[in-house]
Design a protein around this motif. Sequence first.
Motif, PDB file in Angstrom:
ATOM      1  N   VAL A 180       2.656  21.401  68.336  1.00  0.00           N
ATOM      2  CA  VAL A 180       3.373  22.207  69.333  1.00  0.00           C
ATOM      3  C   VAL A 180       4.065  21.302  70.352  1.00  0.00           C
ATOM      4  N   PHE A 181       3.399  20.232  70.762  1.00  0.00           N
ATOM      5  CA  PHE A 181       4.006  19.276  71.693  1.00  0.00           C
ATOM      6  C   PHE A 181       5.267  18.662  71.107  1.00  0.00           C
ATOM      7  N   MET A 182       5.218  18.317  69.835  1.00  0.00           N
ATOM      8  CA  MET A 182       6.377  17.728  69.177  1.00  0.00           C
ATOM      9  C   MET A 182       7.530  18.721  69.103  1.00  0.00           C
ATOM     10  N   ILE A 183       7.232  19.992  68.826  1.00  0.00           N
ATOM     11  CA  ILE A 183       8.291  21.009  68.765  1.00  0.00           C
ATOM     12  C   ILE A 183       8.929  21.202  70.132  1.00  0.00           C
ATOM     13  N   ALA A 184       8.097  21.305  71.180  1.00  0.00           N
ATOM     14  CA  ALA A 184       8.631  21.489  72.530  1.00  0.00           C
ATOM     15  C   ALA A 184       9.451  20.289  72.969  1.00  0.00           C
ATOM     16  N   THR A 185       8.954  19.089  72.687  1.00  0.00           N
ATOM     17  CA  THR A 185       9.684  17.878  73.074  1.00  0.00           C
ATOM     18  C   THR A 185      10.998  17.763  72.321  1.00  0.00           C
ATOM     19  N   SER A 186      10.972  18.064  71.028  1.00  0.00           N
ATOM     20  CA  SER A 186      12.197  18.003  70.227  1.00  0.00           C
ATOM     21  C   SER A 186      13.221  19.018  70.705  1.00  0.00           C
ATOM     22  N   THR A 187      12.757  20.215  71.093  1.00  0.00           N
ATOM     23  CA  THR A 187      13.679  21.227  71.612  1.00  0.00           C
ATOM     24  C   THR A 187      14.317  20.783  72.918  1.00  0.00           C
ATOM     25  N   ALA A 193      17.609  10.652  70.636  1.00  0.00           N
ATOM     26  CA  ALA A 193      18.581  10.892  69.569  1.00  0.00           C
ATOM     27  C   ALA A 193      18.286  12.204  68.831  1.00  0.00           C
ATOM     28  N   ARG A 194      19.345  12.853  68.394  1.00  0.00           N
ATOM     29  CA  ARG A 194      19.216  14.144  67.716  1.00  0.00           C
ATOM     30  C   ARG A 194      18.390  14.022  66.439  1.00  0.00           C
ATOM     31  N   TRP A 195      18.572  12.942  65.691  1.00  0.00           N
ATOM     32  CA  TRP A 195      17.864  12.811  64.424  1.00  0.00           C
ATOM     33  C   TRP A 195      16.357  12.651  64.632  1.00  0.00           C
ATOM     34  N   ILE A 196      15.963  12.049  65.753  1.00  0.00           N
ATOM     35  CA  ILE A 196      14.538  11.916  66.045  1.00  0.00           C
ATOM     36  C   ILE A 196      13.943  13.282  66.355  1.00  0.00           C
ATOM     37  N   ALA A 197      14.703  14.128  67.065  1.00  0.00           N
ATOM     38  CA  ALA A 197      14.241  15.486  67.342  1.00  0.00           C
ATOM     39  C   ALA A 197      14.071  16.278  66.044  1.00  0.00           C
ATOM     40  N   LEU A 198      15.011  16.119  65.112  1.00  0.00           N
ATOM     41  CA  LEU A 198      14.913  16.839  63.835  1.00  0.00           C
ATOM     42  C   LEU A 198      13.721  16.334  63.019  1.00  0.00           C
ATOM     43  N   VAL A 199      13.491  15.037  63.036  1.00  0.00           N
ATOM     44  CA  VAL A 199      12.301  14.481  62.387  1.00  0.00           C
ATOM     45  C   VAL A 199      11.040  15.044  63.036  1.00  0.00           C
ATOM     46  N   GLY A 200      11.088  15.198  64.363  1.00  0.00           N
ATOM     47  CA  GLY A 200       9.952  15.764  65.071  1.00  0.00           C
ATOM     48  C   GLY A 200       9.631  17.180  64.617  1.00  0.00           C
ATOM     49  N   TYR A 201      10.673  18.001  64.392  1.00  0.00           N
ATOM     50  CA  TYR A 201      10.450  19.360  63.879  1.00  0.00           C
ATOM     51  C   TYR A 201       9.753  19.324  62.517  1.00  0.00           C
ATOM     52  N   PHE A 251       1.328  12.065  64.561  1.00  0.00           N
ATOM     53  CA  PHE A 251       1.715  12.269  65.957  1.00  0.00           C
ATOM     54  C   PHE A 251       2.003  10.955  66.695  1.00  0.00           C
ATOM     55  N   PRO A 252       1.076   9.997  66.723  1.00  0.00           N
ATOM     56  CA  PRO A 252       1.403   8.737  67.421  1.00  0.00           C
ATOM     57  C   PRO A 252       2.551   7.968  66.777  1.00  0.00           C
ATOM     58  N   LEU A 253       2.742   8.114  65.466  1.00  0.00           N
ATOM     59  CA  LEU A 253       3.875   7.453  64.826  1.00  0.00           C
ATOM     60  C   LEU A 253       5.194   8.018  65.336  1.00  0.00           C
ATOM     61  N   TRP A 254       5.244   9.341  65.524  1.00  0.00           N
ATOM     62  CA  TRP A 254       6.470   9.950  66.052  1.00  0.00           C
ATOM     63  C   TRP A 254       6.690   9.557  67.508  1.00  0.00           C
ATOM     64  N   VAL A 255       5.626   9.528  68.296  1.00  0.00           N
ATOM     65  CA  VAL A 255       5.749   9.080  69.695  1.00  0.00           C
ATOM     66  C   VAL A 255       6.223   7.636  69.743  1.00  0.00           C
ATOM     67  N   LEU A 256       5.736   6.802  68.834  1.00  0.00           N
ATOM     68  CA  LEU A 256       6.180   5.413  68.772  1.00  0.00           C
ATOM     69  C   LEU A 256       7.660   5.325  68.433  1.00  0.00           C
ATOM     70  N   LEU A 257       8.115   6.126  67.469  1.00  0.00           N
ATOM     71  CA  LEU A 257       9.534   6.163  67.112  1.00  0.00           C
ATOM     72  C   LEU A 257      10.378   6.606  68.294  1.00  0.00           C
ATOM     73  N   THR A 258       9.930   7.646  68.979  1.00  0.00           N
ATOM     74  CA  THR A 258      10.652   8.154  70.149  1.00  0.00           C
ATOM     75  C   THR A 258      10.713   7.108  71.253  1.00  0.00           C
ATOM     76  N   CYS A 282      10.390   3.779  71.041  1.00  0.00           N
ATOM     77  CA  CYS A 282      11.240   2.636  70.670  1.00  0.00           C
ATOM     78  C   CYS A 282      12.714   2.998  70.791  1.00  0.00           C
ATOM     79  N   SER A 283      13.072   4.228  70.399  1.00  0.00           N
ATOM     80  CA  SER A 283      14.458   4.663  70.529  1.00  0.00           C
ATOM     81  C   SER A 283      14.881   4.721  71.986  1.00  0.00           C
TER      82      SER A 283
END
Length: 222
Positions: A146-153, A162-170, A190-197, A199-200
């Motif tokens: 849910v946190f990833m969806i809210a953050t991506s939105t 970046a838009r592509w990171i948000a789409l990956v998050g979804y 989850f931590p891998l996506w936070v790490l990607l976000t 670093c970006s």
Amino acid sequence: MQFLRAPRAAAIAGILFSSLLMTSVWLLRDSLPQDPLEAGTWLQTRSQSVAAALHLIPFAGIAFLWFIGVLRDRLGTLEDRLFATVFLGSGLLFLAMLFFSAAVVSALIVSYTAEPTHVLGSPAFSVARAISYEVMNVYAVRMAGVFMIATSTLALRTGFIARWIALVGYALALMLLLTSQYIDRLILVFPLWVLLTSCSMLLDDLRRRAKAKDPQDFRSEG
């Protein structure tokens, strides 16, 4: 104070959180059996490794709180109240469940150290182990999604990542929400996506700083 509000602060906090949580989860998954109803032989052989992994979790939680705080500060007036509430609430719930699950396992280690003959195979051990497993792998994992969806939105609406990171998050969030909890190391998504976000955000901040310095360098040379 300007440094604390910069995207770099959120990126550093996110990288610290990701690194600490991934290290902790990896140690726990190597030390704890996947079956939550296992009799507890890991207390005899791997309790020190489990304790070391659990000691990293409070520091990961502090970094995650900093990550949330700096992101909210960066959004500022652009923050949507609905998604900001879900963003903050899901993040705090994830953190609370992470701490609770870690505390239960830590309590098992303390109890075993005090009364080793009464803990192994006892009903209290089975209940505590099952609670810790379910809280972490069912409820905390879903709150992370849910946190990833809210953050991506929020990212799509404001463009702070970046838009592509948000789409990956979804996509990854749907995996956390819909996939069985019995998949080993699922929480690492989850931590891998936070790490990607993070670093970006850090690279974007460095690029902006470099562009801001170019006109000044040009004028100084002239």
